[in-house]
Design an enzyme around this catalytic site. Sequence first.
Site, PDB file in Angstrom:
ATOM      1  N   LYS A  16       5.066 -13.955 -12.794  1.00  0.00           N
ATOM      2  CA  LYS A  16       6.136 -14.395 -13.707  1.00  0.00           C
ATOM      3  C   LYS A  16       6.666 -15.757 -13.320  1.00  0.00           C
ATOM      4  O   LYS A  16       7.139 -16.510 -14.159  1.00  0.00           O
ATOM      5  CB  LYS A  16       7.307 -13.420 -13.632  1.00  0.00           C
ATOM      6  CG  LYS A  16       6.999 -12.034 -14.118  1.00  0.00           C
ATOM      7  CD  LYS A  16       8.220 -11.174 -13.811  1.00  0.00           C
ATOM      8  CE  LYS A  16       7.972  -9.733 -14.127  1.00  0.00           C
ATOM      9  NZ  LYS A  16       8.616  -8.843 -13.162  1.00  0.00           N
ATOM     10  N   LYS A  44      -2.418 -14.678  -7.689  1.00  0.00           N
ATOM     11  CA  LYS A  44      -1.970 -13.574  -8.551  1.00  0.00           C
ATOM     12  C   LYS A  44      -1.296 -14.107  -9.823  1.00  0.00           C
ATOM     13  O   LYS A  44      -0.539 -15.079  -9.750  1.00  0.00           O
ATOM     14  CB  LYS A  44      -0.968 -12.745  -7.733  1.00  0.00           C
ATOM     15  CG  LYS A  44      -0.552 -11.439  -8.341  1.00  0.00           C
ATOM     16  CD  LYS A  44       0.450 -10.719  -7.446  1.00  0.00           C
ATOM     17  CE  LYS A  44       1.857 -11.232  -7.657  1.00  0.00           C
ATOM     18  NZ  LYS A  44       2.892 -10.207  -7.815  1.00  0.00           N
ATOM     19  N   LYS A  97       7.718 -15.276  -0.873  1.00  0.00           N
ATOM     20  CA  LYS A  97       8.813 -15.674  -1.771  1.00  0.00           C
ATOM     21  C   LYS A  97       9.829 -16.578  -1.081  1.00  0.00           C
ATOM     22  O   LYS A  97      10.390 -17.469  -1.715  1.00  0.00           O
ATOM     23  CB  LYS A  97       9.495 -14.439  -2.367  1.00  0.00           C
ATOM     24  CG  LYS A  97       8.592 -13.722  -3.352  1.00  0.00           C
ATOM     25  CD  LYS A  97       9.340 -12.857  -4.334  1.00  0.00           C
ATOM     26  CE  LYS A  97       8.385 -12.395  -5.424  1.00  0.00           C
ATOM     27  NZ  LYS A  97       8.951 -11.437  -6.340  1.00  0.00           N
TER      28      LYS A  97
HETATM   29  N1  AQP Z   1      -0.889  -9.938 -11.225  1.00  0.00           N
HETATM   30  C1  AQP Z   1      -0.668  -8.631 -11.202  1.00  0.00           C
HETATM   31  N2  AQP Z   1      -1.715  -7.771 -11.322  1.00  0.00           N
HETATM   32  C2  AQP Z   1      -1.499  -6.428 -11.322  1.00  0.00           C
HETATM   33  N3  AQP Z   1      -0.278  -5.864 -11.197  1.00  0.00           N
HETATM   34  C3  AQP Z   1       0.779  -6.691 -11.080  1.00  0.00           C
HETATM   35  N4  AQP Z   1       2.096  -6.461 -10.965  1.00  0.00           N
HETATM   36  C4  AQP Z   1       2.755  -7.653 -10.874  1.00  0.00           C
HETATM   37  N5  AQP Z   1       1.888  -8.663 -10.938  1.00  0.00           N
HETATM   38  C5  AQP Z   1       0.643  -8.114 -11.071  1.00  0.00           C
HETATM   39  C6  AQP Z   1       2.691  -5.136 -10.936  1.00  0.00           C
HETATM   40  O1  AQP Z   1       3.660  -5.067 -11.964  1.00  0.00           O
HETATM   41  C7  AQP Z   1       4.698  -4.196 -11.552  1.00  0.00           C
HETATM   42  C8  AQP Z   1       6.020  -4.841 -11.780  1.00  0.00           C
HETATM   43  O2  AQP Z   1       6.134  -6.009 -10.996  1.00  0.00           O
HETATM   44  P1  AQP Z   1       7.562  -6.570 -10.689  1.00  0.00           P
HETATM   45  O3  AQP Z   1       8.131  -7.146 -11.883  1.00  0.00           O
HETATM   46  O4  AQP Z   1       8.410  -5.553 -10.096  1.00  0.00           O
HETATM   47  O5  AQP Z   1       7.386  -7.619  -9.540  1.00  0.00           O
HETATM   48  P2  AQP Z   1       6.341  -8.636  -9.069  1.00  0.00           P
HETATM   49  O6  AQP Z   1       5.171  -7.973  -8.435  1.00  0.00           O
HETATM   50  O7  AQP Z   1       7.100  -9.542  -8.180  1.00  0.00           O
HETATM   51  O8  AQP Z   1       5.913  -9.402 -10.386  1.00  0.00           O
HETATM   52  P3  AQP Z   1       5.431 -10.871 -10.489  1.00  0.00           P
HETATM   53  O9  AQP Z   1       5.003 -11.097 -11.876  1.00  0.00           O
HETATM   54  O10 AQP Z   1       4.444 -11.191  -9.440  1.00  0.00           O
HETATM   55  O11 AQP Z   1       6.769 -11.700 -10.262  1.00  0.00           O
HETATM   56  P4  AQP Z   1       7.039 -12.909  -9.293  1.00  0.00           P
HETATM   57  O12 AQP Z   1       6.483 -14.090  -9.976  1.00  0.00           O
HETATM   58  O13 AQP Z   1       8.536 -12.926  -9.217  1.00  0.00           O
HETATM   59  O14 AQP Z   1       6.391 -12.634  -7.989  1.00  0.00           O
HETATM   60  C9  AQP Z   1       4.453  -3.857 -10.084  1.00  0.00           C
HETATM   61  O15 AQP Z   1       3.888  -2.549 -10.002  1.00  0.00           O
HETATM   62  C10 AQP Z   1       3.461  -4.888  -9.647  1.00  0.00           C
HETATM   63  O16 AQP Z   1       2.600  -4.389  -8.648  1.00  0.00           O
END
Ligand code: AQP
Length: 344
Positions: free
Chosen positions: A208, A205, A113
């Site tokens: 968001k 992955k 990040k």
């Molecule tokens: N691609 C994914 N596949 C499976 N599980 C996922 N999670 C996130 N992306 C995937 C799971 O969703 C939960 C909440 O995630 P979060 O919002 O706390 O944070 P994150 O992992 O940072 O989500 P993103 O979408 O990947 O955001 P950005 O783009 O900011 O990095 C967690 O249990 C996570 O494991």
Amino acid sequence: MTIERVFSGVQPTGNLHLGNYLGAIVNFVKLQDTHNCIYCVVDMHAITVWQDPAELTRNIREVTAAFIAAGIDPKKHIVFNQSQVSAHAELAWVFNCVARLGWLNRMTQFKEKAGKDRENASVGLYAYPNLMAADILVYRATHVPVGEDQKQHLELARDIAQKFNNDFSESIGAHGFNDKFFPQPEPLITGPATRVMSLRDGTKKMSKSDPSDYSRINLTDDADGIAQKIRKAKTDPEPLPSEEKGLETRPEADNLVGIYAALAGKAKTDVLRDFGGGQFSGFKSALVDLAVDKLGPIGAEMKKLTQDPAYVDSVLTDGASRANVIASETMNAVKDIVGFIRAK
Ligand code: AQP
């Protein structure tokens, strides 16, 4: 017999997607039958990167709506937003003083990040895993349903729990607590879609923050949007294999089959039994129907709920007051163990 406690959180950073749903929220729903569950909209984690304030408020309500629309019962369990329970921040500070710099330096999420502009990343982004450990341990939760990307942070939470128990072992005993004051929280990483990948690139992955909206299916996408994204999803020219082994070197095919399996509640092998040998076009049509069938009602319910912000806010305040009872008890004990003076 005591029922084990589950804790997990989702960041209100917009574009809640199929990965969040299949990797985390689906498991949150299932665990309600067997555990006491605490599900948190982690707004303090969200501000580790810049959030527009009005959008943050909207996103907190949207994640809450997603929880409820997916089937989480906020009366039987606890749903709240993190910033309403101050013990999260208080315990995180204690953990900032327990965790070692060397441990945080190993966290791959920070590296990804912060990227090349590390010097410009917020201190909060760096200390994020300590706050996450506090989120879990302030409830002394034993089980944490997460997607695979959070595994390393969970390991850190276990290390912090253990170091706290060791560093303060005498004081823990002197105050009459069990020597395992903080439990070792177990990650629950289950199902065929623990890591849902981008629809544009099967090696990345689903996320968001991906600039391409075509890389993900948002929970608020309508039927046409879902259909368009699945039809445009990257594939390869080969027909689908009949056995799982055939997916090993085909990340896009593996991802779509995994999504189908998770949405249908089947194993990948069963999906390949039905679609193996066929072209992607037929499989994608079936996946569109399934995804619209499963996600359509959730998206519609989310829209309904977000039109009633007073109701959503009341769910969060009620959840926060119940969470606060548990969290303050832990925090009072921590203050005594550390040697702080507090009003009694
Ligand atoms: N691609 C994914 N596949 C499976 N599980 C996922 N999670 C996130 N992306 C995937 C799971 O969703 C939960 C909440 O995630 P979060 O919002 O706390 O944070 P994150 O992992 O940072 O989500 P993103 O979408 O990947 O955001 P950005 O783009 O900011 O990095 C967690 O249990 C996570 O494991």
